[in-house]
Design a protein around this motif. Sequence first.
Motif, PDB file in Angstrom:
ATOM      1  N   LYS A  80       0.772  -1.089   0.120  1.00  0.00           N
ATOM      2  CA  LYS A  80      -0.157   0.006   0.110  1.00  0.00           C
ATOM      3  C   LYS A  80       0.989   1.223   0.087  1.00  0.00           C
ATOM      4  O   LYS A  80       1.589   1.569   0.613  1.00  0.00           O
ATOM      5  N   LYS A  81       0.608   2.091  -0.709  1.00  0.00           N
ATOM      6  CA  LYS A  81       1.247   3.526  -0.708  1.00  0.00           C
ATOM      7  C   LYS A  81       1.036   4.588   0.269  1.00  0.00           C
ATOM      8  O   LYS A  81      -0.472   4.562   0.397  1.00  0.00           O
ATOM      9  N   SER A  82       1.734   5.367   0.586  1.00  0.00           N
ATOM     10  CA  SER A  82       1.433   6.232   1.843  1.00  0.00           C
ATOM     11  C   SER A  82       0.687   7.415   1.233  1.00  0.00           C
ATOM     12  O   SER A  82       0.985   7.864   0.021  1.00  0.00           O
ATOM     13  N   ASN A  83      -0.321   7.977   1.710  1.00  0.00           N
ATOM     14  CA  ASN A  83      -0.880   9.133   1.441  1.00  0.00           C
ATOM     15  C   ASN A  83      -0.483  10.427   2.205  1.00  0.00           C
ATOM     16  O   ASN A  83      -1.263  11.297   2.379  1.00  0.00           O
ATOM     17  N   TRP A  85       1.641  12.434   1.718  1.00  0.00           N
ATOM     18  CA  TRP A  85       1.962  13.571   0.901  1.00  0.00           C
ATOM     19  C   TRP A  85       0.928  14.339   0.658  1.00  0.00           C
ATOM     20  O   TRP A  85       0.808  15.671   0.350  1.00  0.00           O
ATOM     21  N   VAL A  86      -0.310  13.717   0.474  1.00  0.00           N
ATOM     22  CA  VAL A  86      -1.694  14.366   0.274  1.00  0.00           C
ATOM     23  C   VAL A  86      -1.943  15.293   1.307  1.00  0.00           C
ATOM     24  O   VAL A  86      -2.450  16.441   1.126  1.00  0.00           O
ATOM     25  N   PHE A  87      -1.769  14.683   2.301  1.00  0.00           N
ATOM     26  CA  PHE A  87      -2.149  15.746   3.743  1.00  0.00           C
ATOM     27  C   PHE A  87      -1.350  16.796   3.758  1.00  0.00           C
ATOM     28  O   PHE A  87      -1.732  18.034   3.935  1.00  0.00           O
TER      29      PHE A  87
END
Length: 254
Positions: A80-83, A85-87
């Motif tokens: 699973k990719k970490s989000n 960077w979105v936050f």
Amino acid sequence: MPYCTNCGRSLQDGETCGCTASPEPAAQPDNSAAPQNVQPYNGGMQPPPYSYNGQPYPNQPYPQGWPAPSFEQQLANPPKKSNAWVFAIVIPIIGAVLLLLTAILVPAMLGYTKRSKQASMFSKATTLYKASNTVMVELDEEGKDVKGYYIISSDKSRNSYIPFDVGEYYDKLKNYMDDVCEYEYFIVCRDGIVEYAAISENWNTATDHIGTYPGGVSIGMKKYSRDGRGETADKKTSLSDLFLYAVNKFSEGY
């Protein structure tokens, strides 16, 4: 010729077949001291050697990730990719937008509230003007002397030259303006006709909103004049200032 009864091989006289000899059993590893806590396996393509004292250790517990997933399994279940960077990008943008909206909306709301209260006070001044004229008509019909030039105020010490019992005016005014006791006010009358009315919540605080009649939101507070075209009052003017101006005009017989 004799034969081996075990494997069927032909034997010489007196020969013993070697197949009947029992081999010594292989030494078994001592697993009594095998470690019970094994470091987790990090998921390589091949599992790491798992032994103790140089011998395979097939007993549980097995390391986590044993056996290692195949290449096909890794493709079917990618990590699973970490989000995060979105936050890191979106949250600062949302915060900036909220600050901008606050900077725009708060002054607008304060201005709307101020204008709304000012409009309310002009409406109260109109109500006071109309109610007072109605009271004057009633007093005249009752035979009271309403002739002359006089000032009636919520503060009785400010009343001037009233030709009738002012208590009757106060009592009758409540019938047409039930919240009149919540305000400070004064009216200027000539021969039973109200020429000017001013009302506020306080006599001396200029920051309180003041309503006058004549006057209005679009033209502002008006100072007293007999023809209704008085000067526009400054925003720093208090109700007491308007009263003193009216008294001066009154003294001049204007």
